[in-house]
Scaffold this motif. Structure first.
Motif, PDB file in Angstrom:
ATOM      1  N   ALA A  72       0.826  -1.205   0.000  1.00 49.29           N
ATOM      2  CA  ALA A  72       0.000   0.000   0.000  1.00 49.29           C
ATOM      3  C   ALA A  72       0.863   1.260   0.000  1.00 49.29           C
ATOM      4  CB  ALA A  72      -0.930   0.003   1.211  1.00 49.29           C
ATOM      5  N   GLU A  73       1.984   1.213   0.715  1.00 46.46           N
ATOM      6  CA  GLU A  73       2.904   2.356   0.737  1.00 46.46           C
ATOM      7  C   GLU A  73       3.526   2.588  -0.634  1.00 46.46           C
ATOM      8  OE1 GLU A  73       4.647   2.475   5.295  1.00 46.46           O
ATOM      9  OE2 GLU A  73       5.539   1.078   3.862  1.00 46.46           O
ATOM     10  N   GLU A  74       3.976   1.506  -1.262  1.00 44.99           N
ATOM     11  CA  GLU A  74       4.695   1.633  -2.527  1.00 44.99           C
ATOM     12  C   GLU A  74       3.774   1.957  -3.694  1.00 44.99           C
ATOM     13  OE1 GLU A  74       6.656  -2.113  -2.830  1.00 44.99           O
ATOM     14  OE2 GLU A  74       8.061  -1.696  -1.177  1.00 44.99           O
ATOM     15  N   ARG A  75       2.593   1.365  -3.726  1.00 46.42           N
ATOM     16  CA  ARG A  75       1.708   1.525  -4.885  1.00 46.42           C
ATOM     17  C   ARG A  75       0.702   2.662  -4.721  1.00 46.42           C
ATOM     18  NH1 ARG A  75       1.378  -3.614  -7.378  1.00 46.42           N
ATOM     19  NH2 ARG A  75      -0.011  -2.700  -8.942  1.00 46.42           N
ATOM     20  N   CYS A  76       0.369   2.997  -3.477  1.00 43.30           N
ATOM     21  CA  CYS A  76      -0.685   3.993  -3.250  1.00 43.30           C
ATOM     22  C   CYS A  76      -0.249   5.169  -2.376  1.00 43.30           C
ATOM     23  CB  CYS A  76      -1.907   3.322  -2.609  1.00 43.30           C
ATOM     24  SG  CYS A  76      -2.625   2.001  -3.594  1.00 43.30           S
ATOM     25  N   ARG A  77       1.034   5.260  -2.080  1.00 41.45           N
ATOM     26  CA  ARG A  77       1.544   6.341  -1.228  1.00 41.45           C
ATOM     27  C   ARG A  77       0.818   6.380   0.116  1.00 41.45           C
ATOM     28  NH1 ARG A  77       1.340   8.964  -6.368  1.00 41.45           N
ATOM     29  NH2 ARG A  77      -0.605  10.028  -5.850  1.00 41.45           N
ATOM     30  N   PHE A  78       0.430   5.222   0.628  1.00 47.12           N
ATOM     31  CA  PHE A  78      -0.277   5.145   1.897  1.00 47.12           C
ATOM     32  C   PHE A  78       0.690   5.390   3.046  1.00 47.12           C
ATOM     33  CE2 PHE A  78      -2.666   3.326   5.401  1.00 47.12           C
ATOM     34  CZ  PHE A  78      -3.974   3.676   5.088  1.00 47.12           C
ATOM     35  N   GLN A  79       0.278   6.235   4.001  1.00 45.32           N
ATOM     36  CA  GLN A  79       1.125   6.562   5.146  1.00 45.32           C
ATOM     37  C   GLN A  79       0.475   6.095   6.446  1.00 45.32           C
ATOM     38  OE1 GLN A  79       1.573  10.866   4.770  1.00 45.32           O
ATOM     39  NE2 GLN A  79       3.616  10.593   3.936  1.00 45.32           N
ATOM     40  N   VAL A  80       1.231   5.386   7.239  1.00 44.77           N
ATOM     41  CA  VAL A  80       0.802   4.982   8.571  1.00 44.77           C
ATOM     42  C   VAL A  80       1.693   5.684   9.588  1.00 44.77           C
ATOM     43  CG1 VAL A  80       0.826   3.075  10.208  1.00 44.77           C
ATOM     44  CG2 VAL A  80      -0.256   2.772   7.993  1.00 44.77           C
ATOM     45  N   ILE A  81       1.082   6.461  10.459  1.00 50.90           N
ATOM     46  CA  ILE A  81       1.827   7.233  11.458  1.00 50.90           C
ATOM     47  C   ILE A  81       1.152   7.086  12.815  1.00 50.90           C
ATOM     48  CG2 ILE A  81       2.589   9.543  12.155  1.00 50.90           C
ATOM     49  CD1 ILE A  81       2.570  10.272   9.152  1.00 50.90           C
ATOM     50  N   ASP A  82       1.919   6.687  13.809  1.00 50.80           N
ATOM     51  CA  ASP A  82       1.377   6.595  15.156  1.00 50.80           C
ATOM     52  C   ASP A  82       1.269   7.987  15.766  1.00 50.80           C
ATOM     53  OD1 ASP A  82       2.388   6.013  18.352  1.00 50.80           O
ATOM     54  OD2 ASP A  82       0.629   4.996  17.566  1.00 50.80           O
ATOM     55  N   ILE A  83       0.222   8.230  16.538  1.00 48.70           N
ATOM     56  CA  ILE A  83      -0.018   9.546  17.127  1.00 48.70           C
ATOM     57  C   ILE A  83       1.150   9.981  18.020  1.00 48.70           C
ATOM     58  CG2 ILE A  83      -1.238   8.743  19.179  1.00 48.70           C
ATOM     59  CD1 ILE A  83      -2.420  11.652  17.014  1.00 48.70           C
ATOM     60  N   SER A  84       1.862   9.006  18.584  1.00 51.15           N
ATOM     61  CA  SER A  84       2.983   9.333  19.465  1.00 51.15           C
ATOM     62  C   SER A  84       4.170   9.923  18.713  1.00 51.15           C
ATOM     63  CB  SER A  84       3.437   8.079  20.227  1.00 51.15           C
ATOM     64  OG  SER A  84       3.977   7.122  19.336  1.00 51.15           O
ATOM     65  N   GLU A  85       4.158   9.829  17.383  1.00 53.37           N
ATOM     66  CA  GLU A  85       5.245  10.389  16.585  1.00 53.37           C
ATOM     67  C   GLU A  85       5.143  11.898  16.440  1.00 53.37           C
ATOM     68  OE1 GLU A  85       6.583   8.151  13.075  1.00 53.37           O
ATOM     69  OE2 GLU A  85       4.977   6.738  13.537  1.00 53.37           O
ATOM     70  N   ILE A  86       4.047  12.490  16.923  1.00 51.33           N
ATOM     71  CA  ILE A  86       3.902  13.943  16.864  1.00 51.33           C
ATOM     72  C   ILE A  86       4.632  14.563  18.050  1.00 51.33           C
ATOM     73  CG2 ILE A  86       2.263  15.862  16.869  1.00 51.33           C
ATOM     74  CD1 ILE A  86       0.222  14.051  15.566  1.00 51.33           C
ATOM     75  N   HIS A  87       5.862  15.003  17.819  1.00 54.13           N
ATOM     76  CA  HIS A  87       6.677  15.630  18.865  1.00 54.13           C
ATOM     77  C   HIS A  87       7.825  16.379  18.195  1.00 54.13           C
ATOM     78  CE1 HIS A  87       9.842  12.609  18.295  1.00 54.13           C
ATOM     79  NE2 HIS A  87       8.874  11.691  18.272  1.00 54.13           N
ATOM     80  N   ASP A  88       8.449  17.264  18.928  1.00 54.87           N
ATOM     81  CA  ASP A  88       9.603  18.029  18.442  1.00 54.87           C
ATOM     82  C   ASP A  88       9.308  18.713  17.098  1.00 54.87           C
ATOM     83  OD1 ASP A  88      11.122  17.202  20.649  1.00 54.87           O
ATOM     84  OD2 ASP A  88      11.666  15.343  19.625  1.00 54.87           O
ATOM     85  N   ILE A  89       8.123  19.311  16.981  1.00 57.73           N
ATOM     86  CA  ILE A  89       7.719  19.968  15.742  1.00 57.73           C
ATOM     87  C   ILE A  89       8.400  21.337  15.636  1.00 57.73           C
ATOM     88  CG2 ILE A  89       5.777  20.791  14.373  1.00 57.73           C
ATOM     89  CD1 ILE A  89       5.885  17.738  14.842  1.00 57.73           C
ATOM     90  N   VAL A  90       9.032  21.596  14.481  1.00 53.55           N
ATOM     91  CA  VAL A  90       9.720  22.880  14.280  1.00 53.55           C
ATOM     92  C   VAL A  90       8.994  23.766  13.268  1.00 53.55           C
ATOM     93  CG1 VAL A  90      11.962  21.931  14.898  1.00 53.55           C
ATOM     94  CG2 VAL A  90      11.227  21.881  12.494  1.00 53.55           C
ATOM     95  N   LYS A  91       8.042  23.195  12.533  1.00 54.10           N
ATOM     96  CA  LYS A  91       7.282  23.979  11.567  1.00 54.10           C
ATOM     97  C   LYS A  91       5.987  23.250  11.236  1.00 54.10           C
ATOM     98  CE  LYS A  91       7.654  26.179   6.991  1.00 54.10           C
ATOM     99  NZ  LYS A  91       8.506  26.371   5.781  1.00 54.10           N
ATOM    100  N   ALA A  92       4.915  24.015  11.022  1.00 49.88           N
ATOM    101  CA  ALA A  92       3.625  23.441  10.624  1.00 49.88           C
ATOM    102  C   ALA A  92       3.090  24.249   9.445  1.00 49.88           C
ATOM    103  CB  ALA A  92       2.638  23.469  11.783  1.00 49.88           C
TER     104      ALA A  92
END
Length: 440
Positions: free
Chosen positions: A296-316
Motif C-alpha cells: 500500500a505504501e509503494e503503490r498507493c503512497r499510503f502513510q501509517v503514522i502513530d499519534i505518538s510520533e507527533i513531537h519536536d515539531i519545528v514547523k507546521a
C-alpha cells in the motif's frame, strides 16, 4: 525511529457527470481540451501517443472525419485501463439506438466484448446539443432528461432513455457522452476512467494518469486477491484497489507482523483473498500484515503514522483545500499559512498528541497540516473542515479531539476561522450527495 506497534499473531481477521444514478455534472473537455490548462500539460511532456484501435475497420464510425478521429482517441484513452478485456465495435445502428433521441446532436460509437460487456460513446456534432438546458437523472432503471416547469414546480420529461441506465456528460457543454446499455454488463473500470478523464477537470485527468502509471485500479479486479486502499491526499479522498499476485497473497497471509487497525483507520486498508484461498480456508478477508502495508505504501503512497510520533515539531504548514460554489475546477487550494512560533508549535503538538482513536465520520478533511520535526520527518494531519472535531493522521488513521481543543488548533492558523471559506460544497462521486458545513 518509526514506531509500528506490531504484534505477533498466528490467526487471521475475519467492504458531475450526470447521470449514473445521480453523478455530478461534467466540467472537462475532450482529449486535447480536457482541462483549462491542457496546453500546459502538453508542454510538460504528457501528450498522448495515439495508436489505432485494434479490430475492424472504421465502418462503424461516423462519416465526420474529425469526430471519427476523436472517438478513436477517446476509446484508446479509456480501454488502456482495462487491457485484459478484448473489445470490438458494435454495429453502428446498434450503438446509435442507445442514444436514439440525441442522434441529431451526437455521433455514437459502441464497444463490446464476446462476454456481453459494453459501452457507448457519443460525441457532439456541432455547437449546440439537444441536452442543453435539461437536467438528467435516473428514474427506476432508466434515464430521463427533463426541463424544470416553473408553473407546475416540477420536472417535465423531454427525453426518455429506456435502453440505458447511466449517462455521463463530459465537457463544459456536454461535448462527450458515456452511455451504459441496460442489457450489457458495465465495464466499471472504464466508466470510472471516463469520469476522471472527462468529467473532473484537470485534476481528474492528472489523477487518472497517476492511477494508470502506478498500476492500480478504480474498481476491484474480477479475479484474484486484492488490497482495498482508502486514503486522503491534499484534501481529497481516494479509493483504490491493488491486484495481488499469488505470491503477494501468500506472503501477506503467512506474515505474523500484524498492524494495529487504529494506525490505518477503520476501513483505510482491507485485504481480500482470492477465490481459491476462500474455498480452501473459508475466510474472505485476511489481516493487514507488514507485507500488505508495504504494498500500500509503494503503490498507493499510503502513510501509517502513530499519534505518538507527533513531537519536536519545528514547523507546521496549513494548506486548506475546498470547492467554492459554482467553481468548476473541483477541490483546489484556498488558503495557505505556515506556523513557526515555538510556543504555538509546542501547544499544537500537545493538543494533537492527546487525541483518541475514533470511527471515521463523513467529514471533508480539507485542512491539511504538514508537521515537520527537527529530524526532518514529515507528518500529515488532515482536519475536518466542517467544524467536526475529527482529523486524519497519515493517510487514514482517524482521531478526535474535544471541540474546545479543535477550536484552539484552528485558531492557530486562521482568524477569522474557516467559515470565511465556506460553503465547502463537497460532492461524493459515486452517490452525487453534496454536503456542507456541519454535515458529517
Amino acid at each position: 525511529m518509526r514506531k509500528w506497534m506490531i504484534f505477533l499473531c498466528f490467526c487471521f481477521l475475519l467492504s458531475g457527470c450526470a447521470n449514473k444514478g445521480t453523478r455530478k455534472e461534467a466540467s472537462a473537455e475532450i482529449i486535447d481540451e480536457r482541462g483549462e490548462n491542457a496546453e500546459e500539460m502538453k508542454e510538460g511532456g504528457s501528450e498522448e501517443t495515439v495508436e489505432e484501435v485494434p479490430g475492424e475497420a472504421k465502418e462503424n464510425f461516423p462519416d465526420n472525419p474529425d469526430n471519427s478521429d476523436n472517438l478513436e482517441k477517446i476509446i484508446l484513452s479509456l480501454e488502456k485501463f482495462e487491457s485484459g478485456l478484448e473489445f470490438s465495435y458494435m454495429d453502428g445502428g446498434l450503438a446509435e439506438s442507445y442514444g436514439e433521441p440525441l442522434k441529431d446532436s451526437y455521433d455514437f460509437v459502441g464497444r463490446m466484448t464476446a462476454d456481453g460487456i459494453g459501452y457507448v460513446i457519443g460525441l457532439k456534432k456541432g455547437e449546440s446539443s439537444l441536452l442543453d438546458g435539461l437536467s438528467i437523472y435516473g428514474k427506476d432503471d432508466y434515464i430521463e432528461a427533463a426541463v424544470w416547469s416553473e408553473q407546475e414546480e416540477e420536472y417535465k420529461p423531454v427525453y426518455t432513455f429506456k435502453t440505458i441506465n447511466s449517462l455521463l456528460q463530459g465537457g463544459s457543454k456536454s461535448q462527450i457522452l458515456y452511455l451504459q446499455p441496460i442489457n450489457m454488463a458495465a465495464p466499471e473500470e472504464i466508466e470510472d476512467a471516463f469520469f476522471y478523464q472527462y468529467c473532473d477537470g484537470l485534476q481528474g485527468v492528472e489523477y487518472a494518469e497517476d492511477v494508470f502509471d502506478r498500476g492500480v485500479r478504480f474498481t476491484p479486479p474480477d479475479t484474484g486477491a486484492y488490497l482495498f486502499v482508502n486514503r486522503y491526499e491534499n484534501g481529497i479522498q481516494r479509493v483504490e484497489y491493488v491486484a495481488l499476485t499469488k505470491e503477494e497473497e501468500t506472503e501477506i497471509l503467512e506474515s505474523d507482523e500484524m498492524i494495529l487497525p487504529e494506525l490505518y483507520g477503520e476501513n483505510g486498508l482491507e485485504f481480500f483473498v482470492s477465490q481459491e484461498t476462500y474455498e480452501k480456508m473459508e475466510v474472505e478477508e485476511g489481516a493487514i500484515t507488514m507485507p500488505a502495508l508495504k504494498i500500500a505504501e509503494e503503490r498507493c503512497r499510503f502513510q501509517v503514522i502513530d499519534i505518538s510520533e507527533i513531537h519536536d515539531i519545528v514547523k507546521a504548514e496549513m494548506r486548506f483545500y475546498g470547492k467554492r460554489e459554482g467553481d468548476e475546477k473541483g477541490i483546489t487550494l484556498l488558503f495557505a499559512m505556515d506556523l513557526m512560533d515555538e510556543t504555538q508549535l509546542s501547544e499544537l503538538s500537545a493538543l494533537l498528541s492527546d487525541a483518541e482513536p475514533v470511527q471515521e465520520g463523513k467529514c471533508p478533511y480539507g485542512g491539511v497540516i504538514t508537521l515537520r520535526r527537527g529530524d526532518e520527518t514529515e507528518i500529515t494531519v488532515s482536519l475536518a473542515a466542517d467544524g467536526c472535531s475529527g482529523f486524519i493522521v497519515g493517510s487514514h488513521g482517524t482521531y478526535s479531539l474535544t471541540k474546545e481543543a479543535m477550536e484552539q488548533v484552528w485558531e492557530m492558523f486562521m482568524e477569522p476561522r474557516f467559515e470565511r471559506y465556506m460553503p465547502w460544497n463537497g460532492s461524493d462521486k459515486k452517490t452525487g450527495k453534496s454536503y456542507g458545513p456541519g454535515e458529517g
